[in-house]
Design an enzyme around this catalytic site. Sequence first.
Site, PDB file in Angstrom:
ATOM      1  CG  ASN A   1       2.065   3.440  -5.733  1.00  0.00           C
ATOM      2  OD1 ASN A   1       2.395   4.346  -6.262  1.00  0.00           O
ATOM      3  ND2 ASN A   1       2.412   2.177  -5.806  1.00  0.00           N
TER       4      ASN A   1
ATOM      5  CB  ILE B   1      -6.237 -11.216 -14.467  1.00  0.00           C
ATOM      6  CG1 ILE B   1      -4.761 -11.171 -14.356  1.00  0.00           C
ATOM      7  CG2 ILE B   1      -7.003 -11.033 -15.720  1.00  0.00           C
ATOM      8  CD1 ILE B   1      -4.324 -12.203 -15.233  1.00  0.00           C
ATOM      9  CG  LEU B   2      -9.835  -6.505 -12.243  1.00  0.00           C
ATOM     10  CD1 LEU B   2      -9.639  -4.938 -11.987  1.00  0.00           C
ATOM     11  CD2 LEU B   2     -10.742  -7.061 -11.009  1.00  0.00           C
TER      12      LEU B   2
ATOM     13  CG  HIS C   1       2.591  -2.050 -15.323  1.00  0.00           C
ATOM     14  ND1 HIS C   1       2.263  -3.464 -14.952  1.00  0.00           N
ATOM     15  CD2 HIS C   1       3.357  -2.416 -16.373  1.00  0.00           C
ATOM     16  CE1 HIS C   1       3.078  -3.996 -15.499  1.00  0.00           C
ATOM     17  NE2 HIS C   1       3.996  -3.843 -16.219  1.00  0.00           N
TER      18      HIS C   1
ATOM     19  CD  GLN D   1      10.878   9.470 -10.597  1.00  0.00           C
ATOM     20  OE1 GLN D   1      10.126  10.300 -11.176  1.00  0.00           O
ATOM     21  NE2 GLN D   1      11.729   9.683  -9.924  1.00  0.00           N
ATOM     22  CD  GLU D   2       5.515   2.000  -8.829  1.00  0.00           C
ATOM     23  OE1 GLU D   2       4.431   1.676  -8.063  1.00  0.00           O
ATOM     24  OE2 GLU D   2       6.471   1.194  -9.283  1.00  0.00           O
TER      25      GLU D   2
ATOM     26  N   GLY E   1       0.614  -1.061  -0.001  1.00  0.00           N
ATOM     27  CA  GLY E   1       0.093   0.121  -0.172  1.00  0.00           C
ATOM     28  C   GLY E   1       0.685   1.315   0.046  1.00  0.00           C
TER      29      GLY E   1
HETATM   30  C1  GRF Z   1       3.912  -1.369  -7.381  1.00  0.00           C
HETATM   31  O1  GRF Z   1       5.080  -1.193  -8.026  1.00  0.00           O
HETATM   32  C2  GRF Z   1       2.762  -1.073  -8.348  1.00  0.00           C
HETATM   33  O2  GRF Z   1       3.339  -0.539  -9.601  1.00  0.00           O
HETATM   34  C3  GRF Z   1       2.524  -2.702  -8.982  1.00  0.00           C
HETATM   35  O3  GRF Z   1       2.482  -3.251  -7.590  1.00  0.00           O
HETATM   36  C4  GRF Z   1       3.495  -2.419  -6.749  1.00  0.00           C
HETATM   37  C5  GRF Z   1       2.322  -2.034  -5.543  1.00  0.00           C
HETATM   38  O4  GRF Z   1       3.108  -1.536  -4.331  1.00  0.00           O
HETATM   39  N1  GRF Z   1       1.449  -2.673  -9.463  1.00  0.00           N
HETATM   40  P1  GRF Z   1       2.356  -0.773  -3.235  1.00  0.00           P
HETATM   41  O5  GRF Z   1       1.331  -1.872  -2.483  1.00  0.00           O
HETATM   42  O6  GRF Z   1       1.633   0.493  -3.831  1.00  0.00           O
HETATM   43  O7  GRF Z   1       3.378  -0.602  -2.343  1.00  0.00           O
END
Ligand code: GRF
Length: 231
Positions: free
Chosen positions: A25, A103-104, A120, A184-185, A23
């Site tokens: 992000n 996968i949805l 992603h 960067q995310e 979590g």
């Molecule tokens: C991230 O690298 C995201 O891009 C991928 O899964 C990871 C999730 O990380 N889809 P978090 O749970 O947000 O820490």
Amino acid sequence: MTPTTGRDGATGPSVVVLISGRGSNLRAIVESQPPCRIAAVISNRPDAAGLAYARGHGIATEVVDHGAFAAADDPRAAFDAALRQAIDRHQPALVVLAGFMRILTAPFVDHYAGRMINIHPSLLPAYPGLHTHRRALAEGVRLHGCTVHFVTSTLDNGPIIVQAAVPVHAGDTEDTLSARVLVQEHRLYPQAVRWFVQGRLSIEGSRVRLAPPAGSPVPAQDGTLVVPPLD
Ligand code: GRF
């Protein structure tokens, strides 16, 4: 599957965040204080660490455990139907997939067309699917990165909202590279959520148009990236 209490004080369009794990992000989005109400965080895994973070911040949480549908005639469809019910209770303007590792089905995705986004860890369309950092290292690419995109029924595909590129260094391992991408995310995803709830994103065919902020001209910028830097 019982929702807990909601978050006080936050206003704006309602957003539901789906997670499966850590979590980070989700955390970046919450900390950015976007102009929306995070109505709920829903996980398909009861042990997702992001659930505790959400609860600690007064956000309603819910678990729709995919394992509970294993005996159904069509487990994937049954899970997606339960998930859809859990989401739609909050009538979200936007559904944010933040490390949601399922996968949805196409009917589920179609129901949220134009209002579900994903992050992603690659520069799509390169490396859809799993183990993106490992694959990037194996192929010796110089640039890697991450992508926020609208979700379509093709895995890790759909109109791209924003991308960030990072250099791949000579001594990189999966861990060092994924850490560089993750930074960067955490910049990109809060920005994409903010653009969406500000009503600045529109899908035109396979492309996303970003409208300038109300009353401002389009900022002039040359975003050219060349890695390694030229002499
Ligand atoms: C991230 O690298 C995201 O891009 C991928 O899964 C990871 C999730 O990380 N889809 P978090 O749970 O947000 O820490």
